[in-house]
Design a protein around this motif. Structure first.
Motif, short mmCIF file in Angstrom:
data_model
loop_
_atom_site.label_atom_id
_atom_site.label_comp_id
_atom_site.label_asym_id
_atom_site.label_seq_id
_atom_site.Cartn_x
_atom_site.Cartn_y
_atom_site.Cartn_z
N ASP A 73 41.95 52.93 34.82
CA ASP A 73 43.01 52.88 35.83
C ASP A 73 42.57 53.56 37.13
O ASP A 73 42.89 53.10 38.23
N THR A 75 39.35 53.97 38.25
CA THR A 75 38.33 53.18 38.95
C THR A 75 38.95 51.90 39.54
O THR A 75 38.56 51.47 40.63
N GLU A 76 39.91 51.32 38.84
CA GLU A 76 40.58 50.12 39.36
C GLU A 76 41.31 50.42 40.66
O GLU A 76 41.25 49.66 41.63
N GLN A 77 41.99 51.56 40.68
CA GLN A 77 42.73 51.96 41.88
C GLN A 77 41.76 52.25 43.03
O GLN A 77 42.03 51.88 44.18
N LEU A 79 38.83 50.87 43.52
CA LEU A 79 38.35 49.57 44.02
C LEU A 79 39.41 48.90 44.88
O LEU A 79 39.10 48.38 45.95
N ASN A 80 40.65 48.93 44.42
CA ASN A 80 41.74 48.29 45.17
C ASN A 80 41.99 48.96 46.52
O ASN A 80 42.35 48.30 47.49
N GLU A 81 41.80 50.28 46.55
CA GLU A 81 42.07 51.03 47.79
C GLU A 81 40.81 51.26 48.62
O GLU A 81 40.85 51.93 49.65
N ASP A 82 39.67 50.70 48.14
CA ASP A 82 38.39 50.83 48.85
C ASP A 82 38.02 52.29 49.11
O ASP A 82 37.67 52.68 50.22
N TYR A 86 31.59 51.30 46.87
CA TYR A 86 32.13 50.16 46.11
C TYR A 86 31.30 49.83 44.88
O TYR A 86 31.85 49.68 43.78
N HIS A 93 33.42 50.78 36.51
CA HIS A 93 34.60 50.02 36.12
C HIS A 93 34.24 48.89 35.14
O HIS A 93 34.91 48.70 34.12
N GLU A 105 38.45 39.99 31.88
CA GLU A 105 38.46 40.66 33.18
C GLU A 105 37.05 40.80 33.75
O GLU A 105 36.84 40.67 34.95
N MET A 109 36.03 39.17 37.30
CA MET A 109 35.56 40.02 38.39
C MET A 109 34.16 39.64 38.84
O MET A 109 33.90 39.46 40.03
#
Length: 338
Positions: A73, A75-77, A79-82, A86, A93, A105, A109
């Motif tokens: 969760d 690492t996903e956040q 990536l989403n928030e840059d 990266y 992730h 997934e 990805m």
């Protein structure tokens, strides 16, 4: 006062504190004091919630405590928030998704990333293999997802690792990977010594040992060779420069006229090198392996290549080219398929 102003005020009020807390967190990680490390990183994030190293430190601390779903969760956040580097975050992730058995997934990805951009060479080897493996898992519908609260004793997992099918061995490796570094190392070190065990699974084990920061010497038997190497001294991608140079030669011949064949050859090549790791291809001739890849890629897509013409095209010895292509085909047939 809005949230952004509050965050800024905290940073201004505590100059240098965040860096010190993150530094203490990294030191605690090195000392294997994972709960303490997590506490330091969380304190840093109380002051500066978007601090890249602080966020990444939280993820690493959770991984070391086998709290993989929570780490995913984080690492996903990121990536989403840059937030953060990266590709560093992406690497962790994807590794977490694989360990948790979220193969669909992984496929989604990596396919999306590969369509939009070329992967950095230092990640391509492992990512192409993970995509290949995850596709197999999705297609076969193999039920390998592992629950967070593992109840299987290490002894049973070691037995599964040494006696079961490659699919079960993969599952055992993932379950053991959620346990402490010492338990994991003791469980897998004998697997690496057995020459007949799957080479791709051995590469996965070596990668996991490195991710767990294990600083021990391991004995590895692969393809009739015996290697003794310290885990911390292994490169993340042993074949990075050689692999990239070889693909550059193939690209000159194929990338513009047949991009789909070149893409398939790229995946084939990184998969081959991943299985071979940490052994280097022999002979170390980029031209020779480029010609062999062109030949194998053509055959696998139903295009019979004129072998003599291909050898001349790449300026290599025909017999050596055929020997290298045989090695690629043999490994592709024998290496573990999901």
């Amino acid at each position: 006062m809005n949230e952004e102003q509050k965050k800024l005020e905290k940073v201004v009020l505590f100059p240098g504190v965040v860096a010190k807390l993150v530094g203490k967190g990294m030191e605690a990680l090195k000392e294997k004091q994972f709960s303490e490390a997590l506490s330091y990183f969380e304190q840093a994030l109380e002051i500066e919630p978007d601090h890249p190293q602080g966020r990444f430190g939280v993820a690493l601390s959770l991984i070391e405590q086998s709290r993989l779903e929570e780490a995913k969760d984080v690492t996903e956040q990121m990536l989403n928030e840059d937030i953060g580097n990266y590709y560093d975050i992406l690497q962790v992730h994807i590794s977490l998704l694989v360990q948790l058995g979220h193969y669909d997934e992984v496929v989604s990805m990596l396919e999306g990333i590969m369509e939009e951009e070329k992967l950095p060479a230092n990640l391509a080897e492992s990512f192409y293999h993970l995509l290949h493996f995850s596709r197999q898992m999705v297609e076969d519908g193999t039920p390998v997802e592992v629950a967070e609260d593992i109840q299987v004793p290490p002894e049973d997992l070691i037995q599964m690792l040494n006696e079961a099918s490659p699919e079960k061995q993969w599952l055992a490796i993932q379950m053991l990977g959620k346990m402490s570094s010492n338990v994991f190392f003791e469980a897998v070190k004998d697997y690496l010594k057995i020459d007949k065990r799957d080479p791709v699974l051995k590469s996965m084990i070596l990668q996991m040992l490195k991710e767990k920061h294990i600083d021990e010497e391991v004995e590895i038997h692969k393809f009739g060779k015996n290697i003794n190497i310290t885990v911390s001294e292994m490169e993340n991608v042993f074949h990075e420069k050689f692999g990239k140079d070889t693909l550059a030669i193939v690209a000159e011949q194929l990338e513009s006229e047949n991009p789909s064949l070149f893409e398939m050859i790229t995946q084939l090549w990184w998969h081959y090198l991943y299985a071979l790791y940490p052994i280097s291809p022999e002979p170390l001739s980029s031209k020779l392996w480029a010609a062999a890849l062109h030949k194998v890629g053509g055959e696998m897509t139903g295009h019979d290549e004129d072998e003599l013409q291909l050898a001349r095209q790449y300026n290599v010895n025909l017999e050596e080219m055929l020997l290298c292509s045989t090695k690629i085909m043999k490994l592709e047939k024998e290496a573990f398929k999901g």
